[in-house]
Design a protein around this motif. Structure first.
Motif, short mmCIF file in Angstrom:
data_model
loop_
_atom_site.label_atom_id
_atom_site.label_comp_id
_atom_site.label_asym_id
_atom_site.label_seq_id
_atom_site.Cartn_x
_atom_site.Cartn_y
_atom_site.Cartn_z
N CYS A 151 0.83 -1.21 0.00
CA CYS A 151 0.00 0.00 0.00
C CYS A 151 0.87 1.26 0.00
CB CYS A 151 -0.91 -0.03 1.23
SG CYS A 151 -2.13 1.27 1.30
N GLU A 152 1.89 1.27 0.81
CA GLU A 152 2.75 2.44 0.90
C GLU A 152 3.51 2.69 -0.41
OE1 GLU A 152 2.64 4.77 3.25
OE2 GLU A 152 1.00 3.49 3.96
N GLU A 153 3.81 1.64 -1.13
CA GLU A 153 4.53 1.80 -2.40
C GLU A 153 3.68 2.44 -3.49
OE1 GLU A 153 7.74 1.50 -3.09
OE2 GLU A 153 8.07 0.98 -0.99
N VAL A 154 2.36 2.33 -3.40
CA VAL A 154 1.50 2.91 -4.43
C VAL A 154 0.61 4.03 -3.89
CG1 VAL A 154 1.50 0.92 -5.96
CG2 VAL A 154 -0.22 1.07 -4.16
N ALA A 190 2.27 5.53 -9.23
CA ALA A 190 3.17 4.47 -9.70
C ALA A 190 4.32 4.26 -8.71
CB ALA A 190 3.73 4.83 -11.07
N PRO A 191 4.62 3.02 -8.42
CA PRO A 191 5.72 2.75 -7.48
C PRO A 191 7.07 3.15 -8.08
CG PRO A 191 4.92 0.71 -8.44
CD PRO A 191 4.01 1.80 -8.92
N ASN A 192 7.99 3.49 -7.19
CA ASN A 192 9.33 3.90 -7.61
C ASN A 192 10.28 2.72 -7.75
OD1 ASN A 192 8.71 6.66 -7.66
ND2 ASN A 192 8.98 6.78 -5.45
N LYS A 193 9.79 1.53 -7.46
CA LYS A 193 10.62 0.34 -7.56
C LYS A 193 9.76 -0.84 -7.99
CE LYS A 193 10.26 -1.02 -2.69
NZ LYS A 193 11.00 -1.26 -1.48
N ASP A 194 10.40 -1.94 -8.29
CA ASP A 194 9.70 -3.16 -8.67
C ASP A 194 8.97 -3.72 -7.45
OD1 ASP A 194 8.82 -5.52 -9.79
OD2 ASP A 194 10.80 -6.49 -9.76
N VAL A 195 7.66 -3.84 -7.56
CA VAL A 195 6.85 -4.34 -6.43
C VAL A 195 6.32 -5.75 -6.68
CG1 VAL A 195 6.20 -2.04 -5.60
CG2 VAL A 195 4.76 -3.19 -7.31
N SER A 196 6.82 -6.41 -7.71
CA SER A 196 6.31 -7.74 -8.04
C SER A 196 6.48 -8.71 -6.86
CB SER A 196 6.96 -8.29 -9.30
OG SER A 196 8.37 -8.35 -9.17
#
Length: 116
Positions: free
Chosen positions: A82-85, A89-95
């Motif tokens: 949740c914090e990443e988005v 858009a996330p600043n890193k790979d969230v896969s």
């Protein structure tokens, strides 16, 4: 498995949830309702479509439901994602984070299915 065993297995806090929902029957009712939902599918679809507003909304919702139902591991995994988005858009790979949410969600839903 009974409800207390479910919470031991999933790393949740039975006493906290019981204090909030008062009756064990109510806990089971809401756990089953949660398991019948499609939260994880909505999250995955939002990320696949790069709809980060929908991704945030769905992950935030999952985090809140997990918190209220005492699904601690799921709440923590969803919180990180949740914090990443939160701001788009996330600043890193969230896969890896998405995979973790799916893994914990699936495990919790399977465990809910084993509650007697």
């Amino acid at each position: 498995m009974n409800v207390k065993e479910f919470y031991l297995q999933t790393g949740g806090n039975y006493e906290e949830v019981l204090g909030r929902l008062i009756k064990e029957e109510r806990i089971v009712k809401y756990l089953r309702k949660f398991a019948d939902g499609n939260d994880c599918k909505l999250i995955c679809e939002a990320f696949e479509n790069r709809d980060y507003e929908a991704a945030f909304r769905n992950v935030h919702n999952l985090k809140g439901v997990a918190l209220n139902l005492g699904l601690t591991n799921l709440q923590l995994a969803a919180s990180d994602l949740c914090e990443e988005v939160r701001n788009g858009a996330p600043n890193k790979d969230v896969s890896g984070m998405i995979e973790n949410v799916v893994k914990v969600y699936t495990s919790d839903v399977e465990a809910i299915g084993r509650i007697e």
